[in-house]
Design a protein around this motif. Sequence first.
Motif, PDB file in Angstrom:
ATOM      1  N   ALA A 240      35.669  34.200  82.517  1.00 20.65           N
ATOM      2  CA  ALA A 240      34.689  34.791  81.606  1.00 20.65           C
ATOM      3  C   ALA A 240      34.915  36.292  81.463  1.00 20.65           C
ATOM      4  O   ALA A 240      34.833  36.842  80.359  1.00 20.65           O
ATOM      5  N   ALA A 241      35.201  36.959  82.575  1.00 19.83           N
ATOM      6  CA  ALA A 241      35.420  38.408  82.531  1.00 19.83           C
ATOM      7  C   ALA A 241      36.669  38.754  81.728  1.00 19.83           C
ATOM      8  O   ALA A 241      36.653  39.662  80.887  1.00 19.83           O
ATOM      9  N   LEU A 242      37.765  38.010  81.973  1.00 19.88           N
ATOM     10  CA  LEU A 242      39.013  38.291  81.270  1.00 19.88           C
ATOM     11  C   LEU A 242      38.877  38.008  79.777  1.00 19.88           C
ATOM     12  O   LEU A 242      39.317  38.801  78.940  1.00 19.88           O
ATOM     13  N   GLN A 243      38.274  36.868  79.440  1.00 18.29           N
ATOM     14  CA  GLN A 243      38.098  36.531  78.030  1.00 18.29           C
ATOM     15  C   GLN A 243      37.202  37.540  77.324  1.00 18.29           C
ATOM     16  O   GLN A 243      37.446  37.913  76.178  1.00 18.29           O
ATOM     17  N   THR A 244      36.176  37.993  78.028  1.00 19.46           N
ATOM     18  CA  THR A 244      35.242  38.935  77.424  1.00 19.46           C
ATOM     19  C   THR A 244      35.904  40.289  77.190  1.00 19.46           C
ATOM     20  O   THR A 244      35.729  40.908  76.137  1.00 19.46           O
TER      21      THR A 244
END
Length: 336
Positions: A240-244
């Motif tokens: 989630a952090a990387l995609q965001t």
Amino acid sequence: MPLVFPSPPISLSTAHAFTAFFTFSYVGSLYATKNARLSFKTGVSHNVRDGEERAKDSDERWRNDPEVIRARLLAASLSTLGSVLAVYLLVQGITPAAEKSKNPTVALESTLARLGITLTFARNSDLYIISPCLVAPVLYLGPLYAAYLSERLPYQRRWSFSEDFLPTFTSLIGIRNYVVGPVTEEVVFRACVLAVYHMAGASRNKMIFLSPLVFGFAHLHHAWDTYNRYGRTASALRIAALQTLFQLAYTSLFGFHCAFLFLRTGSLLPPTVSHIFCNVMGLPQYGFHVRMLPNRRRAIQIAYLIGIAGYVYTMRWWTRADDSLFWPAIGEPGRF
């Protein structure tokens, strides 16, 4: 031509306040009703493999569920109308009474012009409105050439109207991704935001390079969706952090492109067409294209490079306006 002022008619703090209203009302509208809100069950992460999206439970509401999409399409549309109304009320409030008495529709005409709702982007220009709409396709010359080699462009052998066009533009997901989403986002995060910052006297560079950050941060709420779909694990949090972060960077960069087009042309049409086109094309996949067509590797490389060079050229020359409220000619005093 909209009513203009010799100096900024509103303050930057006022523009910030309006921008905050545009952003929070748009994102907040997606969670305003029960059908629009996402619903995830707790305790479903035990059988989820790291890095894989889990199966959806029957009583959950995910982003691509039909009822969620319908509710969010309505919410985003109503929020967009509210933002447009807010800009109109602002313009109405700063329009001198003498101008209103001479022309009762001057505030409406000024609002539409400031929002770029026009088919002509430059008075006394020899360029047509179609020219700036072609800038993004020029950048995508490499992917378009690869699609041509694969015979997947419209009306080529491997393209089908019923299998490629209809599912893309008539399904609920397609309507969201390629119609309502791009149109409402450009109206709110391009037209409305840039209109108020221009009235506040913000510099051109700040409008191009800082205002799109609002568009990028407006997508951060997708992190919660990703975290839940991937099982609420440490791996899910990392994904989630990387995609965001990637989405924040991509949407901000794309926002620079659209903000430039809007300010340069004074029309909402070029950034909206670019938004729809880029959503349909997705991110360029150079590695995939050269692996798929190894015998045309060099030609694909050249097409990608020509596309980048062509983009730099066309962004300057295909969007040039002789008379623009947002982009005055050199030596011409600013108009607000």
